[in-house]
Design an enzyme around this catalytic site. Structure first.
Site, PDB file in Angstrom:
ATOM      1  N   GLN A   1       0.854  -1.192   0.000  1.00 43.32           N
ATOM      2  CA  GLN A   1       0.000   0.000   0.000  1.00 43.32           C
ATOM      3  C   GLN A   1       0.890   1.242   0.000  1.00 43.32           C
ATOM      4  O   GLN A   1       1.783   1.355   0.847  1.00 43.32           O
ATOM      5  CB  GLN A   1      -0.868  -0.038   1.264  1.00 43.32           C
ATOM      6  CG  GLN A   1      -1.804   1.135   1.419  1.00 43.32           C
ATOM      7  CD  GLN A   1      -2.524   1.097   2.765  1.00 43.32           C
ATOM      8  OE1 GLN A   1      -2.082   0.427   3.689  1.00 43.32           O
ATOM      9  NE2 GLN A   1      -3.630   1.807   2.874  1.00 43.32           N
ATOM     10  N   GLY A   2       0.662   2.153  -0.921  1.00 39.41           N
ATOM     11  CA  GLY A   2       1.520   3.341  -1.024  1.00 39.41           C
ATOM     12  C   GLY A   2       0.741   4.632  -0.904  1.00 39.41           C
ATOM     13  O   GLY A   2       0.461   5.289  -1.907  1.00 39.41           O
TER      14      GLY A   2
ATOM     15  N   SER B   1       1.082   6.804   2.390  1.00 39.08           N
ATOM     16  CA  SER B   1       1.797   7.759   3.242  1.00 39.08           C
ATOM     17  C   SER B   1       3.040   8.300   2.547  1.00 39.08           C
ATOM     18  O   SER B   1       3.696   7.607   1.773  1.00 39.08           O
ATOM     19  CB  SER B   1       2.229   7.085   4.541  1.00 39.08           C
ATOM     20  OG  SER B   1       1.119   6.531   5.190  1.00 39.08           O
TER      21      SER B   1
ATOM     22  N   GLU C   1     -10.306  -0.916   5.532  1.00 39.58           N
ATOM     23  CA  GLU C   1      -9.190  -1.088   6.453  1.00 39.58           C
ATOM     24  C   GLU C   1      -9.661  -0.865   7.896  1.00 39.58           C
ATOM     25  O   GLU C   1      -9.337  -1.608   8.797  1.00 39.58           O
ATOM     26  CB  GLU C   1      -8.088  -0.095   6.076  1.00 39.58           C
ATOM     27  CG  GLU C   1      -6.777  -0.300   6.802  1.00 39.58           C
ATOM     28  CD  GLU C   1      -5.659   0.583   6.241  1.00 39.58           C
ATOM     29  OE1 GLU C   1      -5.967   1.588   5.575  1.00 39.58           O
ATOM     30  OE2 GLU C   1      -4.483   0.247   6.489  1.00 39.58           O
TER      31      GLU C   1
ATOM     32  N   ASN D   1      -5.574   6.649  15.982  1.00 37.42           N
ATOM     33  CA  ASN D   1      -6.802   6.667  16.773  1.00 37.42           C
ATOM     34  C   ASN D   1      -7.235   8.090  17.127  1.00 37.42           C
ATOM     35  O   ASN D   1      -8.417   8.331  17.355  1.00 37.42           O
ATOM     36  CB  ASN D   1      -6.638   5.795  18.021  1.00 37.42           C
ATOM     37  CG  ASN D   1      -6.659   4.316  17.665  1.00 37.42           C
ATOM     38  OD1 ASN D   1      -6.556   3.963  16.477  1.00 37.42           O
ATOM     39  ND2 ASN D   1      -6.816   3.457  18.658  1.00 37.42           N
ATOM     40  N   GLU D   2      -6.274   9.016  17.149  1.00 29.26           N
ATOM     41  CA  GLU D   2      -6.664  10.414  17.376  1.00 29.26           C
ATOM     42  C   GLU D   2      -7.511  10.889  16.193  1.00 29.26           C
ATOM     43  O   GLU D   2      -8.536  11.543  16.372  1.00 29.26           O
ATOM     44  CB  GLU D   2      -5.426  11.312  17.532  1.00 29.26           C
ATOM     45  CG  GLU D   2      -4.637  11.097  18.828  1.00 29.26           C
ATOM     46  CD  GLU D   2      -3.878   9.783  18.845  1.00 29.26           C
ATOM     47  OE1 GLU D   2      -3.484   9.302  17.765  1.00 29.26           O
ATOM     48  OE2 GLU D   2      -3.682   9.230  19.946  1.00 29.26           O
TER      49      GLU D   2
HETATM   50  C1  FAD Z   1       3.187  -0.762  11.291  1.00 30.59           C
HETATM   51  C2  FAD Z   1       2.769   0.283  10.293  1.00 30.59           C
HETATM   52  C3  FAD Z   1       2.453  -0.079   9.007  1.00 30.59           C
HETATM   53  C4  FAD Z   1       2.090   0.892   8.064  1.00 30.59           C
HETATM   54  N1  FAD Z   1       1.853   0.484   6.784  1.00 30.59           N
HETATM   55  C5  FAD Z   1       1.560   1.428   5.837  1.00 30.59           C
HETATM   56  C6  FAD Z   1       1.416   1.057   4.471  1.00 30.59           C
HETATM   57  O1  FAD Z   1       1.532  -0.122   4.117  1.00 30.59           O
HETATM   58  N2  FAD Z   1       1.177   2.022   3.554  1.00 30.59           N
HETATM   59  C7  FAD Z   1       1.037   3.335   3.909  1.00 30.59           C
HETATM   60  O2  FAD Z   1       0.782   4.165   3.045  1.00 30.59           O
HETATM   61  N3  FAD Z   1       1.194   3.735   5.204  1.00 30.59           N
HETATM   62  C8  FAD Z   1       1.458   2.808   6.171  1.00 30.59           C
HETATM   63  N4  FAD Z   1       1.641   3.192   7.487  1.00 30.59           N
HETATM   64  C9  FAD Z   1       1.618   4.623   7.818  1.00 30.59           C
HETATM   65  C10 FAD Z   1       0.395   5.081   8.578  1.00 30.59           C
HETATM   66  O3  FAD Z   1      -0.692   5.197   7.740  1.00 30.59           O
HETATM   67  C11 FAD Z   1       0.760   6.413   9.245  1.00 30.59           C
HETATM   68  O4  FAD Z   1       1.703   6.124  10.236  1.00 30.59           O
HETATM   69  C12 FAD Z   1      -0.401   7.104   9.901  1.00 30.59           C
HETATM   70  O5  FAD Z   1      -1.293   7.575   8.937  1.00 30.59           O
HETATM   71  C13 FAD Z   1       0.051   8.287  10.770  1.00 30.59           C
HETATM   72  O6  FAD Z   1       0.900   9.149  10.080  1.00 30.59           O
HETATM   73  P1  FAD Z   1       2.325   9.545  10.684  1.00 30.59           P
HETATM   74  O7  FAD Z   1       3.022   8.323  11.063  1.00 30.59           O
HETATM   75  O8  FAD Z   1       2.970  10.448   9.727  1.00 30.59           O
HETATM   76  O9  FAD Z   1       1.996  10.319  12.029  1.00 30.59           O
HETATM   77  P2  FAD Z   1       1.608  11.855  12.156  1.00 30.59           P
HETATM   78  O10 FAD Z   1       0.523  12.176  11.216  1.00 30.59           O
HETATM   79  O11 FAD Z   1       2.822  12.673  12.135  1.00 30.59           O
HETATM   80  O12 FAD Z   1       0.973  11.875  13.611  1.00 30.59           O
HETATM   81  C14 FAD Z   1       1.740  11.974  14.798  1.00 30.59           C
HETATM   82  C15 FAD Z   1       0.791  12.146  15.956  1.00 30.59           C
HETATM   83  O13 FAD Z   1       0.011  13.335  15.770  1.00 30.59           O
HETATM   84  C16 FAD Z   1      -1.364  13.042  15.838  1.00 30.59           C
HETATM   85  N5  FAD Z   1      -2.126  13.913  14.966  1.00 30.59           N
HETATM   86  C17 FAD Z   1      -1.851  14.250  13.691  1.00 30.59           C
HETATM   87  N6  FAD Z   1      -2.815  15.050  13.222  1.00 30.59           N
HETATM   88  C18 FAD Z   1      -3.741  15.214  14.203  1.00 30.59           C
HETATM   89  C19 FAD Z   1      -4.959  15.910  14.333  1.00 30.59           C
HETATM   90  N7  FAD Z   1      -5.449  16.630  13.333  1.00 30.59           N
HETATM   91  N8  FAD Z   1      -5.635  15.847  15.505  1.00 30.59           N
HETATM   92  C20 FAD Z   1      -5.152  15.116  16.535  1.00 30.59           C
HETATM   93  N9  FAD Z   1      -3.990  14.437  16.476  1.00 30.59           N
HETATM   94  C21 FAD Z   1      -3.294  14.471  15.323  1.00 30.59           C
HETATM   95  C22 FAD Z   1      -1.455  11.604  15.391  1.00 30.59           C
HETATM   96  O14 FAD Z   1      -2.655  11.010  15.842  1.00 30.59           O
HETATM   97  C23 FAD Z   1      -0.226  11.013  16.055  1.00 30.59           C
HETATM   98  O15 FAD Z   1      -0.497  10.747  17.399  1.00 30.59           O
HETATM   99  C24 FAD Z   1       2.001   2.245   8.445  1.00 30.59           C
HETATM  100  C25 FAD Z   1       2.299   2.608   9.756  1.00 30.59           C
HETATM  101  C26 FAD Z   1       2.678   1.652  10.681  1.00 30.59           C
HETATM  102  C27 FAD Z   1       2.999   2.079  12.074  1.00 30.59           C
END
Ligand code: FAD
Lengths: 352, 388
Positions: free
Chosen positions: B125-126, B128, B243, B371-372
């Protein structure tokens, strides 16, 4: 009544913190942990040069004679910088036991001097821990056999390595035979030594857990201030703020519990065990929450090997159940609170 | 309300149970986050497919057996109860698969779904990107039309098991002048295409469980686009619904974990009994997993009557991820001082499976939308509260 630290104690903590910040950067720890032995003679040498191995050693034996209260500050720094076990085990827990041995134990003075100058590593076994931390790298092991205390050279034991999720921890199952040659205490004296050693072991871990909690909070606050999503720092979102504020609150209310427990052990108070268990539970809760909310604030970054948070989280998950798991400590607290002799209520905080 | 299974449903359960009893590998496979384990899991998927058990609710023509959702739940229950391996191609089968069913052309369905069911193609899945995590609409990777092709440039990250996968489904900006949710397209990319560079990222457990992917003038034919050009967000939100909603995490998985947790508690009753919160957490775990299962049956029934899963998918995601975390935390508490031991440790219990699960459970509240973010969606879209 003055439940605070002296200027000297606080200055000491500050100095330790500055020193470890320079000498024990995360990159350096990662390098050490990837090695087979997992310990750096060079780091130990520098720590000894700073006099940190000599903190608990009595002044008569070339040490600084500091007590558990000073160590409650020191262990937080060891936790904050994730310094591996053997330093606290040798210089605090083992040192406490050895300095309480009778003068008749002829090698006592030599051991204390070697603790002070940093030339000996001592691992401490205790019935409450199924495995012994740093047994493989120790020069000497303090091991229980019933109430007896044995001081056993490394050459007389076999160590079966049991790797932990925390790469800085080197646990081993120790296989050995007690003999009269290794026995240094027995009977009531042995029992009393093990009892105090338990409290020091627990205090040491509690302080480290609290330091780890603070480190993870600091890392998470930094990250939340820098990382932007939706055009704003994620730390500006209330959900993230509240996660981190909850951790800060836990930490603030674990600290005084730790200090009170350290005082109780330093002064041999009757209820010391309860205070110590209370401290372990409070510090453990703070650290556990700091790990959970820390990784949550970091998002996927927190789930990587590269980002330092993982080192501190894993250390928390490992230490949380060492020197007695939560059940052990809750049982001790319950035994006191629900016991007939409990002196509870206002005015009893300091056991009047 | 009629809570009896039909004879056909019972027969299906019996058949699945018997097949699994005969076929589930006695020795657990290596972790699918390693090359070796990935291939072992692919092999297992092929066995499932050969017996038409890999995608039971897909039509027969596409490699499934046309089961309804109740039968799918039954299959999942039996699958997890048997201790069968985790589904290595879940990103394809459970996320892209249903998306293609809904938005794909007939040709795309024929081309991709049977091979996906057979795990001949493994999917990553691409979505992020370094600066587009929670804020997925901030995607900047581009897919610019050039005749019958799109030219891809940019970077994706956190793509699960992408270093081992064959294909990627991604979201790219096809209109360079667009912003936010507009001008995105949903594109399927073969990972061996020239210009694709995949760099592994080590996860918490030390394994190369996810990857960053760089696109440097990668050309893919226009027929690899799913849905209309510029409608990628709409398509992706359907995938996200799968999902967060029912498909990715069916109840069987958590009921199985809850049952293992009860067994762990029984085996350590004396030590665990010293902490009364453990006993409570074990019972709550069972209740949580049951509630999740009941909600699934209820939802499936409503879907059969024509309902659609809406924003309440977000409640689902919170429930399964927090339940999973709680169960693994409880297991760590029960194991006490042995909980920290890794699989190589001779004194580790059950091959350190609880520790491994505990580490992965930490990611549950993060992936599939944190979850946020789910709580924001619930508050703003389900409850209609004002936006911050
Ligand atoms: C094990 C694992 C597998 C994954 N696999 C895939 C994959 O196959 N393909 C893919 O595309 N992505 C994948 N992901 C990425 C995943 O979708 C992102 O980690 C997720 O969307 C959160 O983005 P981030 O990590 O950039 O965190 P950030 O967006 O930087 O968030 C950091 C913190 O800020 C909080 N936050 C951000 N915005 C808000 C808001 N507006 N209000 C309140 N809180 C907020 C978040 O809840 C979190 O606690 C994977 C992630 C993990 C951990």
């Amino acid at each position: 009544m003055d439940f605070t630290f002296t200027e000297d104690q606080l200055a000491f903590r500050e100095a330790v913190s500055r020193f470890l910040m320079m000498e024990a950067a995360p990159e350096m720890l990662r390098e050490i942990w990837e090695t087979d032995v997992g310990r750096s003679p060079d780091l130990r040498h520098k720590i000894a040069e700073q006099g940190l191995t000599a903190l608990s050693v009595p002044a008569d034996n070339g040490g600084l004679g500091m007590d558990d209260i000073a160590w409650s500050l020191m262990t937080q720094e060891l936790g904050y910088y994730a310094i591996p076990d053997s330093l606290a085990d040798t210089a605090y827990v083992a040192c406490g036991l050895i300095s309480s041995l009778p003068e008749s134990v002829t090698r006592r003075a030599e051991w204390l001097e070697r603790i002070a100058d940093g030339s000996i590593r001592i691992a401490v076994g205790h019935a409450v821990n199924p495995l012994v931390a740093d047994a493989h790298a120790a020069d000497l092991l303090l091991l229980p056999h019933g109430d007896e205390v044995h001081a056993v050279p490394r050459s007389l034991v076999d160590v079966i390595a049991n790797p932990s999720i925390d790469l800085s921890r080197r646990l081993g199952r120790v296989v050995w035979e007690p003999t009269s040659a290794t026995r240094v205490a027995s009977g009531d004296a042995g029992r009393a030594l093990w009892a105090t050693t338990l409290e020091r072991g627990v205090l040491s871990v509690a302080g480290q857990l609290l330091g780890l909690a603070q480190r993870m909070l600091d890392l998470s606050v930094d990250y939340a201030a820098q990382r932007k999503q939706f055009g704003k720092p994620i730390g500006s979102f209330q959900a993230v703020k509240h996660h981190l504020a909850d951790v800060a609150t836990r930490i603030e209310f674990a600290k005084p519990v730790l200090y009170r427990a350290a005082h109780a052990v330093a002064h041999g108070e009757a209820d010391a065990a309860v205070h110590v268990s209370h401290a372990k539970l409070a510090c453990g809760e703070a650290a556990w929450l700091a790990a959970r909310h820390g990784i949550q604030a970091h998002g996927a970054m927190g789930y990587t090997w590269e980002v330092d948070l993982q080192m501190f989280m894993k250390r928390v998950w490992a230490l949380d159940a060492s020197w007695g798991d939560r059940g052990f400590h809750k049982t001790r607290v319950a035994g006191f609170v629900l016991g007939d002799a409990a002196r509870l209520g206002p005015g009893r905080t300091f056991g009047e | 309300m009629d809570l009896a299974y039909t004879p056909k449903q019972r027969a299906f359960r019996a058949e699945v149970r018997a097949w699994l009893a005969d076929n589930v590998p006695a020795k657990p496979l290596a972790s699918y986050d390693t090359q070796e384990g990935f291939e072992q899991h692919r092999e297992w998927e092929r066995r499932l497919f050969d017996h038409r058990l890999s995608m039971v609710m897909w039509p027969e023509a596409l490699g499934g057996r046309g089961c309804d959702l109740i039968e799918w739940l039954i299959f999942e229950e039996e699958y997890y109860a048997s201790g069968a391996p985790l589904r290595v191609n879940q990103n394809g089968q459970l996320l892209l698969g249903p998306t293609l069913m809904e938005f794909g052309t007939e040709a795309q369905k024929q081309r991709f779904l049977p091979r996906m069911a057979a795990s001949e193609d493994m999917w990553a899945q691409g979505w992020s990107e370094p600066n587009a995590g929670s804020d997925m609409a901030a995607i900047t990777s581009k897919a610019i039309r050039d005749g019958n092709e799109y030219v891809l440039n940019g970077q994706k990250t956190w793509s699960t098991r992408a270093i081992y996968a064959d294909w990627l489904f991604g979201l790219f900006r096809s209109d360079p002048a667009s912003s936010r949710h507009h001008g995105l397209s949903f594109v399927l990319v073969p990972l061996d295409a020239p210009g694709v560079t995949i760099r592994p990222i080590r996860a918490l457990n030390g394994k190369e469980a996810f990857a960053e992917i760089f696109f440097d003038d990668v050309r893919v034919p226009v027929e690899n686009r799913v849905g209309e050009e510029g409608q990628g967000w709409h398509v992706a939100m359907a995938t996200a619904g799968f999902e967060r909603g029912l498909l990715l995490r069916s109840p069987g998985r958590f009921q199985h974990t809850a049952r293992r947790l009860v067994a762990l508690y029984q085996a350590h009753r004396e030590a665990a009994g010293r902490d009364p919160t453990i006993r409570e957490a074990v019972c709550e775990s069972w209740m949580g997993a049951e509630a999740y299962s009941l909600a699934a049956y209820h939802t499936v029934g409503r879907l059969a009557k024509g309902a659609r899963i809406g924003d309440e998918a977000s409640t689902n995601k919170i429930v399964w991820s927090e339940l999973d975390l709680k169960m693994h935390e409880t297991a760590m508490r029960i194991l006490g001082a042995r909980g920290e031991l890794v699989a190589e440790a001779p004194d580790a219990e059950d091959g350190a499976s609880w520790l491994e699960g505990f580490l992965f459970a930490q990611a549950g509240p993060i992936y599939a939308g944190t979850n946020e973010i789910q709580r924001n969606i619930i508050a703003e879209r389900m409850l209609g509260l004002p936006k911050a």
